[in-house]
Design an enzyme around this catalytic site. Structure first.
Site, PDB file in Angstrom:
ATOM      1  CG  PHE A 134      -1.810   1.253   1.233  1.00  0.00           C
ATOM      2  CD1 PHE A 134      -2.975   1.289   0.480  1.00  0.00           C
ATOM      3  CD2 PHE A 134      -1.459   2.378   1.972  1.00  0.00           C
ATOM      4  CE1 PHE A 134      -3.779   2.426   0.469  1.00  0.00           C
ATOM      5  CE2 PHE A 134      -2.259   3.520   1.959  1.00  0.00           C
ATOM      6  CZ  PHE A 134      -3.419   3.536   1.210  1.00  0.00           C
ATOM      7  CG  ASP A 219       5.501   3.448   1.802  1.00  0.00           C
ATOM      8  OD1 ASP A 219       5.591   4.135   2.839  1.00  0.00           O
ATOM      9  OD2 ASP A 219       4.444   3.317   1.147  1.00  0.00           O
ATOM     10  CE  LYS A 249      -0.699   6.152   7.638  1.00  0.00           C
ATOM     11  NZ  LYS A 249      -0.449   5.428   6.411  1.00  0.00           N
TER      12      LYS A 249
HETATM   13  C1  LIG Z   1      -0.704   5.675   4.943  1.00  0.00           C
HETATM   14  C2  LIG Z   1       0.289   5.168   3.997  1.00  0.00           C
HETATM   15  C3  LIG Z   1       0.553   5.832   2.776  1.00  0.00           C
HETATM   16  C4  LIG Z   1      -0.248   7.015   2.310  1.00  0.00           C
HETATM   17  O1  LIG Z   1      -0.190   8.095   3.176  1.00  0.00           O
HETATM   18  P1  LIG Z   1      -1.283   9.269   3.070  1.00  0.00           P
HETATM   19  O2  LIG Z   1      -0.818  10.264   4.077  1.00  0.00           O
HETATM   20  O3  LIG Z   1      -2.605   8.666   3.413  1.00  0.00           O
HETATM   21  O4  LIG Z   1      -1.260   9.778   1.689  1.00  0.00           O
HETATM   22  C5  LIG Z   1       1.580   5.348   1.989  1.00  0.00           C
HETATM   23  N1  LIG Z   1       2.294   4.264   2.352  1.00  0.00           N
HETATM   24  C6  LIG Z   1       2.063   3.606   3.509  1.00  0.00           C
HETATM   25  C7  LIG Z   1       2.911   2.432   3.868  1.00  0.00           C
HETATM   26  C8  LIG Z   1       1.045   4.024   4.364  1.00  0.00           C
HETATM   27  O5  LIG Z   1       0.798   3.350   5.490  1.00  0.00           O
END
Ligand SMILES: *Cc1c(COP(=O)(O)O)cnc(C)c1O
Length: 398
Positions: A134, A219, A249
């Protein structure tokens, strides 16, 4: 105080729970009706220091009285300061600030493609991803994530994100060709169901990238910034540093902040005009990001996270032993733990919520437990009591 009437004028894009929070304090949230919840969701791993942390509140208030926004037309001492600290504590030499995880990923994609463009291999545009990934909800990010549920109805996929099965090393070796720009992974898959990538696999990815002259992108939007008990999740692994990494985050503790980190070499193609953002890195965001680091990088803080992580892990293992009909296994790193369920994970999240404990569903039928990093052992005991009560009722009902 009375709860505002829930609006029907919002997009129906979220299946929202009918709870109306008014304020938060540490690991606890309070509704307008005065009901207390224990927050092991932390705004999906965002409220790294819990709610209303005094140091963050002070930082935000102090900055709010001085300067909110000036754009990226001018030099930014606030950005320089946060970037310096991120680089001093990681593989990175350069930072681009954003407002979200998706935007950090966009910057990572563009940085990787641009690197090869500048190095005489403009055909290298493919970024290899893995099932269960994701990476956000922009068009490029859903194409990279490859989840049909998020792609359906939104037209052609953004090209250049071939996806491979999770953990299939042979498929990966076969997939790398003259069009490959990079390999992209979450060191611990979040939305996909709290699946950590084995350490030797991360090292293997690093070696493979070096062998083929391609870039390794992490990521760490969810697993970074202290969540696993190290500043970044991949720092548990010797010899597995990326070339580019996206974060968001936890770095903002609730304020929208993200960043794309890169080595000098990987970021060299990003020159004036090649990328931009209006809000990214504004002084309010930088004040909060710096304040989050004041706490997380303090001596002993991450060691405490590690101790609390094993305490939580032990409690979850006890639950798995007590309720084998409901819980299949426990997995995850640090304060990013998942209960792989046998019954519906949504039912378990609902049962926890009935006991006023917040958790988050994830893919692969997993329930995520991701308390603020400031959670105490007493809070974890409290959560255990609530989970135990919830699972016991589910057991009887089932
Ligand atoms: C939440 C998340 C995203 C996207 O972040 P947003 O702030 O919602 O755009 C991308 N990669 C990972 C692993 C995530 O948990």
């Amino acid at each position: 105080m009375v709860a505002p009437t829930p609006s029907s004028q919002l997009f129906s894009a979220f299946a929202r729970a009918p709870i109306h929070f008014e304020r938060g304090e540490g690991v606890r949230l309070f509704t307008y009706e005065g009901e207390e919840y224990l927050d092991f969701a932390a705004g999906i791993a965002v409220n790294s220091l819990g709610h209303s942390h005094p140091h963050l509140v002070d930082a935000l208030k102090g900055q709010a009285e001085k300067l909110w926004h000036v754009s990226n037309l001018y030099e930014s001492p606030q950005q320089e300061s946060l970037a310096r600290r991120l680089c001093e504590n990681s593989f990175a030499d350069r930072v681009f600030f954003t407002n979200s995880g998706s935007e950090s990923m966009e910057c990572a994609f563009k940085t990787a493609r641009r690197y090869h463009h500048e190095n005489g291999a403009p055909q290298r545009t493919d970024i290899i991803t893995f099932e269960g990934a994701f990476h956000g909800r922009t068009l490029a990010a859903i194409s990279a994530g490859g989840n049909e549920k998020y792609l359906t109805g939104f037209g052609p996929r953004v090209e250049g994100f071939p996806q491979l099965p999770f953990g299939d090393h042979d498929a990966l070796k076969a997939a790398i060709n003259e069009n490959t720009a990079a390999i992209l992974v979450e060191p611990v898959q979040g939305e996909g169901g709290i699946r950590p990538i084995p350490h030797q696999c991360l090292r293997g990815l690093r070696d493979l990238c070096d062998e083929h002259g391609i870039l390794l992108i992490y990521d760490e939007v969810q697993c970074g910034v202290g969540r696993t008990g190290r500043f970044f999740a991949h720092q548990w692994v010797e010899g597995a540093e990326p070339d580019i990494m996206a974060i968001a985050k936890g770095i903002g503790g609730g304020f929208p902040v993200g960043a794309c980190l890169a080595t000098e070499k990987a970021s060299a193609g990003m020159q004036p005009g090649s990328h931009g953002t209006t809000y990214g890195g504004n002084p309010l965001a930088m004040a909060v990001g710096n304040a989050v680091l004041d706490v997380i990088l303090e001596d002993g803080f991450l060691e405490e996270v590690q101790e609390k992580s094993s305490f939580l892990r032990q409690r979850l293992a006890e639950l798995a032993d007590s309720y084998p009909e409901i819980i299949d296994s426990v997995r995850g790193d640090g304060l990013m733990q998942g209960l792989k369920c046998k019954t519906s994970n949504l039912e378990v999240v609902g049962a926890f919520r009935t006991e006023n404990l917040l958790s988050v569903p994830a893919g692969d039928n997993v329930v995520r437990l991701m308390p603020p990093l400031t959670v105490s052992e007493d809070d974890i005991r409290d959560a255990f009591t609530r989970m135990d009560a919830a699972l016991s009722k589910l057991n009887k009902a089932g």
